[in-house]
Design a protein around this motif. Structure first.
Motif, mmCIF file in Angstrom:
data_model
loop_
_atom_site.group_PDB
_atom_site.id
_atom_site.type_symbol
_atom_site.label_atom_id
_atom_site.label_comp_id
_atom_site.label_asym_id
_atom_site.label_seq_id
_atom_site.Cartn_x
_atom_site.Cartn_y
_atom_site.Cartn_z
ATOM 1 N N ASP A 396 7.328 66.866 61.011
ATOM 2 C CA ASP A 396 6.928 68.156 61.579
ATOM 3 C C ASP A 396 8.046 68.760 62.419
ATOM 4 O O ASP A 396 8.808 68.037 63.057
ATOM 5 N N GLU A 397 8.033 70.097 62.454
ATOM 6 C CA GLU A 397 9.038 70.816 63.246
ATOM 7 C C GLU A 397 9.032 70.320 64.701
ATOM 8 O O GLU A 397 10.078 70.087 65.295
ATOM 9 N N ASP A 398 7.823 70.141 65.241
ATOM 10 C CA ASP A 398 7.691 69.656 66.612
ATOM 11 C C ASP A 398 7.766 68.118 66.569
ATOM 12 O O ASP A 398 6.742 67.434 66.541
ATOM 13 N N VAL A 399 8.977 67.614 66.567
ATOM 14 C CA VAL A 399 9.169 66.192 66.268
ATOM 15 C C VAL A 399 8.642 65.275 67.378
ATOM 16 O O VAL A 399 8.847 65.546 68.561
ATOM 17 N N LYS A 400 7.938 64.225 66.952
ATOM 18 C CA LYS A 400 7.408 63.224 67.900
ATOM 19 C C LYS A 400 7.828 61.837 67.427
ATOM 20 O O LYS A 400 7.839 61.557 66.233
ATOM 21 N N ARG A 401 8.119 60.958 68.409
ATOM 22 C CA ARG A 401 8.658 59.639 68.064
ATOM 23 C C ARG A 401 7.739 58.839 67.112
ATOM 24 O O ARG A 401 8.227 58.152 66.221
ATOM 25 N N GLY A 402 6.421 58.959 67.320
ATOM 26 C CA GLY A 402 5.473 58.197 66.490
ATOM 27 C C GLY A 402 5.612 58.577 65.028
ATOM 28 O O GLY A 402 5.581 57.725 64.133
ATOM 29 N N GLN A 403 5.778 59.882 64.786
ATOM 30 C CA GLN A 403 5.891 60.314 63.396
ATOM 31 C C GLN A 403 7.234 59.887 62.786
ATOM 32 O O GLN A 403 7.295 59.519 61.613
ATOM 33 N N VAL A 404 8.292 59.923 63.601
ATOM 34 C CA VAL A 404 9.601 59.471 63.083
ATOM 35 C C VAL A 404 9.468 58.016 62.638
ATOM 36 O O VAL A 404 9.868 57.643 61.525
ATOM 37 N N THR A 405 8.861 57.189 63.491
ATOM 38 C CA THR A 405 8.697 55.774 63.144
ATOM 39 C C THR A 405 7.876 55.619 61.872
ATOM 40 O O THR A 405 8.261 54.888 60.947
ATOM 41 N N SER A 406 6.746 56.330 61.807
ATOM 42 C CA SER A 406 5.884 56.113 60.634
ATOM 43 C C SER A 406 6.543 56.610 59.350
ATOM 44 O O SER A 406 6.394 55.998 58.291
ATOM 45 N N LYS A 407 7.314 57.709 59.432
ATOM 46 C CA LYS A 407 7.979 58.206 58.212
ATOM 47 C C LYS A 407 9.098 57.265 57.768
ATOM 48 O O LYS A 407 9.297 57.049 56.574
ATOM 49 N N VAL A 408 9.813 56.697 58.736
ATOM 50 C CA VAL A 408 10.871 55.747 58.379
ATOM 51 C C VAL A 408 10.245 54.538 57.692
ATOM 52 O O VAL A 408 10.704 54.076 56.639
ATOM 53 N N LYS A 409 9.142 54.055 58.252
ATOM 54 C CA LYS A 409 8.481 52.883 57.647
ATOM 55 C C LYS A 409 7.932 53.228 56.260
ATOM 56 O O LYS A 409 8.033 52.439 55.328
ATOM 57 N N GLU A 410 7.339 54.419 56.163
ATOM 58 C CA GLU A 410 6.778 54.846 54.874
ATOM 59 C C GLU A 410 7.869 54.844 53.796
ATOM 60 O O GLU A 410 7.661 54.390 52.679
ATOM 61 N N LEU A 411 9.043 55.349 54.171
ATOM 62 C CA LEU A 411 10.135 55.433 53.205
ATOM 63 C C LEU A 411 10.728 54.059 52.888
ATOM 64 O O LEU A 411 11.035 53.755 51.740
ATOM 65 N N MET A 412 10.890 53.241 53.922
ATOM 66 C CA MET A 412 11.631 51.983 53.745
ATOM 67 C C MET A 412 10.739 50.817 53.330
ATOM 68 O O MET A 412 11.224 49.828 52.807
ATOM 69 N N GLU A 413 9.425 50.935 53.588
ATOM 70 C CA GLU A 413 8.577 49.758 53.341
ATOM 71 C C GLU A 413 7.450 50.017 52.345
ATOM 72 O O GLU A 413 7.020 49.109 51.651
ATOM 73 N N GLY A 414 6.942 51.244 52.322
ATOM 74 C CA GLY A 414 5.682 51.492 51.604
ATOM 75 C C GLY A 414 5.852 51.754 50.123
ATOM 76 O O GLY A 414 6.962 51.902 49.610
ATOM 77 N N GLU A 415 4.690 51.835 49.450
ATOM 78 C CA GLU A 415 4.685 52.156 48.010
ATOM 79 C C GLU A 415 5.210 53.559 47.764
ATOM 80 O O GLU A 415 5.876 53.854 46.791
ATOM 81 N N LYS A 416 4.858 54.453 48.713
ATOM 82 C CA LYS A 416 5.328 55.837 48.597
ATOM 83 C C LYS A 416 6.858 55.854 48.537
ATOM 84 O O LYS A 416 7.464 56.604 47.781
ATOM 85 N N GLY A 417 7.475 54.984 49.383
ATOM 86 C CA GLY A 417 8.938 54.879 49.398
ATOM 87 C C GLY A 417 9.478 54.500 48.023
ATOM 88 O O GLY A 417 10.474 55.072 47.557
ATOM 89 N N ASP A 418 8.806 53.557 47.355
ATOM 90 C CA ASP A 418 9.279 53.122 46.027
ATOM 91 C C ASP A 418 9.219 54.273 45.032
ATOM 92 O O ASP A 418 10.117 54.481 44.220
ATOM 93 N N GLU A 419 8.128 55.047 45.138
ATOM 94 C CA GLU A 419 7.950 56.164 44.201
ATOM 95 C C GLU A 419 9.041 57.229 44.440
ATOM 96 O O GLU A 419 9.644 57.738 43.496
ATOM 97 N N ILE A 420 9.283 57.512 45.712
ATOM 98 C CA ILE A 420 10.296 58.510 46.065
ATOM 99 C C ILE A 420 11.674 58.063 45.591
ATOM 100 O O ILE A 420 12.477 58.849 45.086
ATOM 101 N N ARG A 421 11.937 56.782 45.754
ATOM 102 C CA ARG A 421 13.217 56.217 45.325
ATOM 103 C C ARG A 421 13.387 56.385 43.799
ATOM 104 O O ARG A 421 14.454 56.743 43.326
ATOM 105 N N LYS A 422 12.310 56.132 43.073
ATOM 106 C CA LYS A 422 12.391 56.292 41.602
ATOM 107 C C LYS A 422 12.707 57.745 41.255
ATOM 108 O O LYS A 422 13.486 58.043 40.365
ATOM 109 N N ASN A 423 12.066 58.660 41.987
ATOM 110 C CA ASN A 423 12.281 60.085 41.680
ATOM 111 C C ASN A 423 13.719 60.514 41.939
ATOM 112 O O ASN A 423 14.296 61.280 41.173
#
Ligand code: UDX
Length: 455
Positions: A396-423
């Motif tokens: 989000d434009e109004d950046v908050k630390r909690g969201q930064v952490t969760s997005k980094v984890k989503e990208l680096m650890e989650g299934e969503k991250g794997d899908e994005i990587r494939k794309n």
């Protein structure tokens, strides 16, 4: 007869100089003599690379006219862009014309954002001109519909109202429009500049874009109906030039510390988050601190480029306990060779402002993105990266630390991250194909060369 000669005029911004130089390098490898013209940043080029930077390659020149600004203008995006454009537009035409008159054997001129100046001068001297827009096609097309945006603007329009009147664009909202379109003030300098320049570039007929057909097909079809010729030649960095093997760079910032290569070599493959907000935008201290703690709490290693002028009006001060907590798994520096960093095997994700060059560099390296757009076409690029091309997630434009952490984890650890990587790997392969013999961008470069030589 001598070698065909192309004069390239680039606005002195890193995001413009880099793709213009990539194009210069391709044309040079195909037998052209290139004169590369930029202005006003001579001092910063000298500061970053030493006096040899301008001397060692006779093809690089400048108009040797100071615009009276110091590099400090980069501290504030509004003021620097306004002053930078104003002074360039007002002062550039005469020395540029002199330069063209002095140069012989001209075959064509290619230029970036300085359309009005370059096109008028080229027309006066009967030199064929080509407009090279260094932003995305989806960002650029908006500048052709500014009048329509004004007409439709009413009190019922919210930032999330779907927009359907810009052909070729899919599923976009006012919040995705480039920052110069979103202004409420029609007298705004950048708004007027974009409006005039868009009209002028249509007059120029020949448009070059650093994109490829498959990536932006619908927008490109819409653009093709407005220009006599659209050459999609990107990603320029994916083309193989025979010589030299290393891309030519004219960096406006100095790399003060090269230790990052060694540090990256020690990291596990695809484990590092690379954070860089490009060459223009500024952020507040509060935003800096939110990003810092968001990265710290993700527990992933990160390499973070914090330009000396990234934080508006002051130098960046990171909390001591953040530095203590992350010292074993972070590398913080003020500028890097991004093309080298992003293609390093240890990089697993790119937290980015989504400048068009950074977006293409992500594609070329097969690195997925976390998007935090701010300025110019960055919002539109982020929308397409996340919604259409599927290789990013947005903060989000109004950046908050909690969201930064969760997005980094989503990208680096989650299934969503794997899908994005494939794309992103899918797009990397398509980009390579486009820039290889038989591919659309490769063939468009051939056509461009033929058309320049026709003059
Ligand atoms: C802005 C716009 O956002 C962009 O979309 C537009 O097309 C040009 O101007 P900018 O902030 O310069 O962009 O970002 P970007 O387009 O990503 O270009 C920055 C360039 O500088 C990239 O080629 C990147 O590799 C390079 N860079 C950036 C470095 O080499 N080192 C750094 O530390 C930061």
């Amino acid at each position: 007869m001598g070698r065909p000669h192309v004069v390239m005029l680039s606005i002195p911004g890193q995001g413009h100089i880099n793709p213009m130089l990539e194009l210069a390098q391709i044309l040079h490898s195909r037998g052209f003599f290139i004169t590369f013209v930029t202005r006003a940043q001579r001092e910063s080029i000298l500061r970053s690379q030493g006096p040899d930077a301008l001397r060692r390659d006779s093809r690089i020149s400048d108009t040797r006219q100071s615009d009276g600004c110091s590099v400090a203008r980069f501290a504030d995006p509004e003021s620097h862009v306004v002053r930078w454009c104003l002074m360039t537009y007002e002062n550039c035409a005469a020395p540029f014309k002199d330069l063209l008159v002095r140069l012989n054997s001209l075959r064509g001129g290619a230029e970036g954002h300085l359309r009005r100046v370059a096109l008028d001068v080229a027309e006066e001297l009967s030199i064929r001109s080509f407009v090279f827009m260094t932003m995305s096609a989806c960002g650029f097309i908006c500048s052709l519909y500014l009048d329509e945006v004004i007409r439709r603007d009413d009190n019922n329009l919210t930032m999330d109202t779907p927009i359907d009147f810009i052909p070729g664009l899919k599923d976009i909202r006012p919040r995705d429009l480039p920052s110069f379109v979103r202004t409420a003030d029609q007298e705004d300098f950048i708004f007027k500049l974009a409006q005039n320049a868009a009209k002028k570039s249509v007059g120029a007929k020949n448009l070059l874009l650093n994109t490829f057909d498959l990536l932006e097909d619908e927008v490109l079809n819409a653009l093709k109906s407005k220009f006599q010729k659209v050459y999609t030649v990107g990603p320029l960095a994916s083309h193989n030039t025979t010589t030299p093997t290393k891309p030519m760079r004219l960096s406006l910032w100095k790399e003060e510390d090269r230790g990052y290569t060694e540090w990256l070599n020690q990291q596990r493959p695809s484990s590092v988050i690379y954070v860089n907000f490009g060459s223009i935008i500024t952020i507040t201290t509060e935003e800096l601190v939110e990003f810092a703690w968001g990265l710290a709490n993700s527990n992933h290693p990160f390499l973070w480029v914090i330009r000396h002028d990234l934080v508006c009006g002051r130098s960046a001060v990171l909390p001591k306990d953040f530095l203590d907590k992350t010292k074993e798994r972070s590398y913080i520096l003020s500028w890097c060779s991004q093309d080298e960093v992003i293609s390093h095997k240890s990089i697993g994700g790119f937290l980015s402002h989504c400048g068009w060059n950074s977006t293409l560099e992500s594609i070329n390296s097969g690195v997925p993105m976390i998007c935090w757009p701010r300025f110019d076409d960055q919002n539109m690029n982020a929308r397409y990266v996340c919604k259409e091309w599927g290789f990013g997630i947005e903060i989000d434009e109004d950046v908050k630390r909690g969201q930064v952490t969760s997005k980094v984890k989503e990208l680096m650890e989650g299934e969503k991250g794997d899908e994005i990587r494939k794309n992103v790997v899918y797009w990397r392969e398509r980009a390579k194909k486009a820039a290889t013999q038989g591919g659309s961008s490769y063939e468009n470069i051939n056509e461009l060369i033929e058309d320049i030589n026709l003059v």
